[in-house]
Design a protein around this motif. Structure first.
Motif, short mmCIF file in Angstrom:
data_model
loop_
_atom_site.label_atom_id
_atom_site.label_comp_id
_atom_site.label_asym_id
_atom_site.label_seq_id
_atom_site.Cartn_x
_atom_site.Cartn_y
_atom_site.Cartn_z
N CYS A 260 0.84 -1.21 0.00
CA CYS A 260 0.00 0.00 0.00
C CYS A 260 0.87 1.26 0.00
CB CYS A 260 -0.91 0.03 1.22
SG CYS A 260 -2.03 -1.39 1.35
N ASN A 261 0.56 2.18 -0.90
CA ASN A 261 1.16 3.51 -0.87
C ASN A 261 0.08 4.45 -0.33
OD1 ASN A 261 1.99 6.19 -1.53
ND2 ASN A 261 3.39 5.36 -3.06
N PHE A 262 0.14 4.72 0.98
CA PHE A 262 -0.93 5.47 1.63
C PHE A 262 -0.98 6.92 1.16
CE2 PHE A 262 -2.25 2.14 4.36
CZ PHE A 262 -1.11 1.43 4.70
N LYS A 263 0.16 7.48 0.86
CA LYS A 263 0.20 8.88 0.43
C LYS A 263 -0.47 9.06 -0.93
CE LYS A 263 3.36 12.79 -0.09
NZ LYS A 263 4.79 13.25 -0.01
N LYS A 264 -0.16 8.15 -1.87
CA LYS A 264 -0.71 8.26 -3.22
C LYS A 264 -1.98 7.42 -3.40
CE LYS A 264 3.80 9.18 -5.33
NZ LYS A 264 4.79 8.74 -6.35
N LYS A 265 -2.38 6.71 -2.35
CA LYS A 265 -3.56 5.84 -2.39
C LYS A 265 -3.48 4.84 -3.55
CE LYS A 265 -6.97 8.91 -2.09
NZ LYS A 265 -8.34 9.43 -1.78
N ARG A 266 -2.39 4.09 -3.56
CA ARG A 266 -2.19 3.06 -4.56
C ARG A 266 -2.06 1.70 -3.88
NH1 ARG A 266 2.37 5.95 -8.47
NH2 ARG A 266 1.01 7.63 -9.27
N LEU A 267 -2.70 0.71 -4.46
CA LEU A 267 -2.74 -0.64 -3.92
C LEU A 267 -2.19 -1.61 -4.95
CD1 LEU A 267 -3.78 -2.54 -1.62
CD2 LEU A 267 -5.94 -2.65 -2.87
N GLN A 268 -1.22 -2.45 -4.55
CA GLN A 268 -0.62 -3.42 -5.45
C GLN A 268 -0.58 -4.79 -4.78
OE1 GLN A 268 3.25 -2.14 -6.68
NE2 GLN A 268 2.52 -0.30 -7.73
N LEU A 269 -0.81 -5.83 -5.57
CA LEU A 269 -0.70 -7.19 -5.05
C LEU A 269 0.72 -7.48 -4.61
CD1 LEU A 269 -2.19 -9.90 -4.62
CD2 LEU A 269 -1.42 -10.54 -6.91
N SER A 270 1.69 -7.03 -5.39
CA SER A 270 3.11 -7.24 -5.12
C SER A 270 3.38 -8.72 -4.86
CB SER A 270 3.55 -6.38 -3.93
OG SER A 270 4.95 -6.40 -3.78
N GLU A 271 4.03 -9.08 -3.75
CA GLU A 271 4.39 -10.47 -3.47
C GLU A 271 3.37 -11.16 -2.58
OE1 GLU A 271 8.27 -10.32 -1.78
OE2 GLU A 271 9.23 -9.56 -3.60
N PHE A 272 2.26 -10.52 -2.31
CA PHE A 272 1.26 -11.10 -1.42
C PHE A 272 0.65 -12.35 -2.03
CE2 PHE A 272 -3.35 -10.92 0.04
CZ PHE A 272 -3.09 -11.59 1.22
N ASN A 273 0.71 -13.46 -1.31
CA ASN A 273 0.14 -14.72 -1.80
C ASN A 273 -0.58 -15.48 -0.70
OD1 ASN A 273 2.41 -15.43 -0.36
ND2 ASN A 273 3.01 -17.10 -1.72
N GLY A 274 -1.13 -14.78 0.28
CA GLY A 274 -1.89 -15.43 1.32
C GLY A 274 -1.18 -15.46 2.66
N PHE A 275 -1.53 -16.45 3.49
CA PHE A 275 -1.13 -16.46 4.89
C PHE A 275 -0.57 -17.82 5.30
CE2 PHE A 275 -4.99 -13.92 4.18
CZ PHE A 275 -4.49 -12.65 4.42
N PRO A 276 0.16 -17.87 6.42
CA PRO A 276 0.67 -19.15 6.91
C PRO A 276 -0.47 -20.11 7.26
CG PRO A 276 1.77 -17.30 7.99
CD PRO A 276 0.62 -16.73 7.24
N GLU A 277 -0.30 -21.35 6.88
CA GLU A 277 -1.34 -22.37 7.09
C GLU A 277 -1.69 -22.54 8.56
OE1 GLU A 277 -4.10 -25.26 6.28
OE2 GLU A 277 -2.92 -24.29 4.71
N PHE A 278 -0.70 -22.41 9.46
CA PHE A 278 -0.97 -22.66 10.87
C PHE A 278 -1.87 -21.61 11.51
CE2 PHE A 278 2.90 -20.06 10.98
CZ PHE A 278 2.64 -19.16 12.00
N THR A 279 -2.13 -20.51 10.81
CA THR A 279 -3.02 -19.47 11.33
C THR A 279 -4.42 -19.54 10.76
OG1 THR A 279 -2.50 -17.83 9.60
CG2 THR A 279 -1.02 -17.91 11.50
N LYS A 280 -4.66 -20.47 9.87
CA LYS A 280 -5.94 -20.53 9.15
C LYS A 280 -7.13 -20.68 10.09
CE LYS A 280 -8.28 -22.96 5.34
NZ LYS A 280 -8.15 -24.06 4.32
N PHE A 281 -6.97 -21.47 11.15
CA PHE A 281 -8.10 -21.74 12.04
C PHE A 281 -8.60 -20.48 12.73
CE2 PHE A 281 -4.61 -21.92 15.05
CZ PHE A 281 -5.16 -21.47 16.25
N VAL A 282 -7.72 -19.50 12.92
CA VAL A 282 -8.14 -18.25 13.56
C VAL A 282 -9.12 -17.50 12.67
CG1 VAL A 282 -7.39 -16.06 14.57
CG2 VAL A 282 -5.94 -18.10 14.79
N GLN A 283 -8.77 -17.36 11.39
CA GLN A 283 -9.68 -16.70 10.46
C GLN A 283 -10.99 -17.46 10.33
OE1 GLN A 283 -8.15 -15.30 6.72
NE2 GLN A 283 -6.08 -14.98 7.50
N GLU A 284 -10.93 -18.77 10.33
CA GLU A 284 -12.15 -19.57 10.24
C GLU A 284 -13.04 -19.35 11.46
OE1 GLU A 284 -10.56 -23.35 7.55
OE2 GLU A 284 -10.57 -23.48 9.74
#
Length: 308
Positions: free
Chosen positions: A90-114
């Motif tokens: 996120c570029n908060f100053k210019k209000k720009r959003l990019q996927l970049s290297e984001f590919n999700g979350f660690p598997e061991f944390t999945k149960f929390v979101q569920e």
């Protein structure tokens, strides 16, 4: 169990002077903070926008999270903290959003979101950023007063606390609505936004407990009308929290930036083996450090922390 916070109004009294008392009638826990005495009969609805569920995690689940988190590399953050961040760029100053290297979350944390699905307040909540933050008193860790950026981060900020109890301190925000992009919150029709001025007194401080293994949700008036912070004096032993954020309505279905939001949401559906990713992350960090060191040998331009 649910926890509610009551407000404390004071004039020229530092937060460190407050006394804190807990009371647990039936299945609730109420915080009351005051300078000289405890009042357990105040209306807990005087400070709306805070929801806490105690024992959201079991001790065994907490151990699983901490073991997984500590098996992953940490990055240095501000104010003595360390962090592990998973989310879009996120570029908060210019209000720009990019996927970049984001590919999700660690598997061991999945149960929390569920488990968020069992909390009515978190209906349709879709995590697009997950950040592990470590607070260690040895480094004087804290968080400065702030409001989470309202351009991209949605109407509910969620935190799960691990290892130790702490406190979240709220102070009323009276600054320009352009700061923190608060004006963006008025450009769409928020679901949870209520009256921002929920405390009549001029000088008001609210102290909200963050018990170990609890879930905290900040929304509505508490999110948009108050700055929150973690004081250095409230970190007495190592504390790790996992903070979650969602997108604002303009980045969701039928919103102006739906296409970009959909790209981020699709990536957020992924969960991966942290042990494999951690090895790759360490290799990338080592490669970056080696390349930088080689470059400095030619230029003589060494960073201050690499001179010894």
């Amino acid at each position: 169990m649910a926890l509610a916070a009551q407000h404390l109004c004071t004039a020229a009294v530092s937060v460190s002077q407050f006394a804190v008392a807990y009371r647990a009638p039936s299945q609730s826990l109420t915080l009351v903070a005051c300078r000289d005495s405890v009042d357990v009969n105040r209306d807990a609805n005087e400070f709306p926008g805070i929801y806490t569920q105690l024992d959201f995690l079991t001790p065994e689940e907490e151990a699983i999270l901490i073991n997984g988190i500590d098996e992953m590399p940490w990055d240095l953050s501000q104010s003595g903290r360390r962090k592990q961040n998973f989310g879009p760029k996120c570029n908060f100053k210019k209000k720009r959003l990019q996927l970049s290297e984001f590919n999700g979350f660690p598997e061991f944390t999945k149960f929390v979101q569920e488990r968020f699905e069992t909390v009515p307040l978190l209906s349709l909540y879709k995590t697009i950023e997950q950040c592990s933050l470590e607070y260690d008193p040895i480094r004087g860790a804290s968080t400065d007063p702030h409001i989470d950026d309202c351009w991209i981060w949605g109407e509910r900020i969620v935190t799960v606390d691990l290892l130790s109890d702490s406190m979240l301190t709220f102070t009323k925000y009276r600054g320009d609505i352009k700061r923190y992009k608060l004006c963006c919150a008025f450009e769409y029709r928020p679901v949870f936004l209520g009256p921002l001025d929920c405390c009549e007194q001029e000088d008001c401080v609210v102290r909200v407990p963050m018990p170990r293994r609890s879930l905290l949700v900040i929304y509505g008036p508490a999110l948009y009308g108050w700055e929150h912070c973690v004081l250095r004096e409230d970190i007495s032993e190592r504390r790790v929290c996992i903070a979650y954020r969602e997108l604002t309505p303009p980045h969701l279905k039928d919103g102006q930036h739906e296409e970009k939001g959909s790209e981020i949401l699709n990536a957020a559906n992924n969960f991966w083996d942290h042990r494999i990713m951690s090895q790759e992350s360490w290799a990338q960090k080592l490669l970056h450090f080696t390349s930088k060191k080689r470059e400095n040998l030619y230029t003589g331009n060494f960073p201050a922390d690499a001179q010894h």
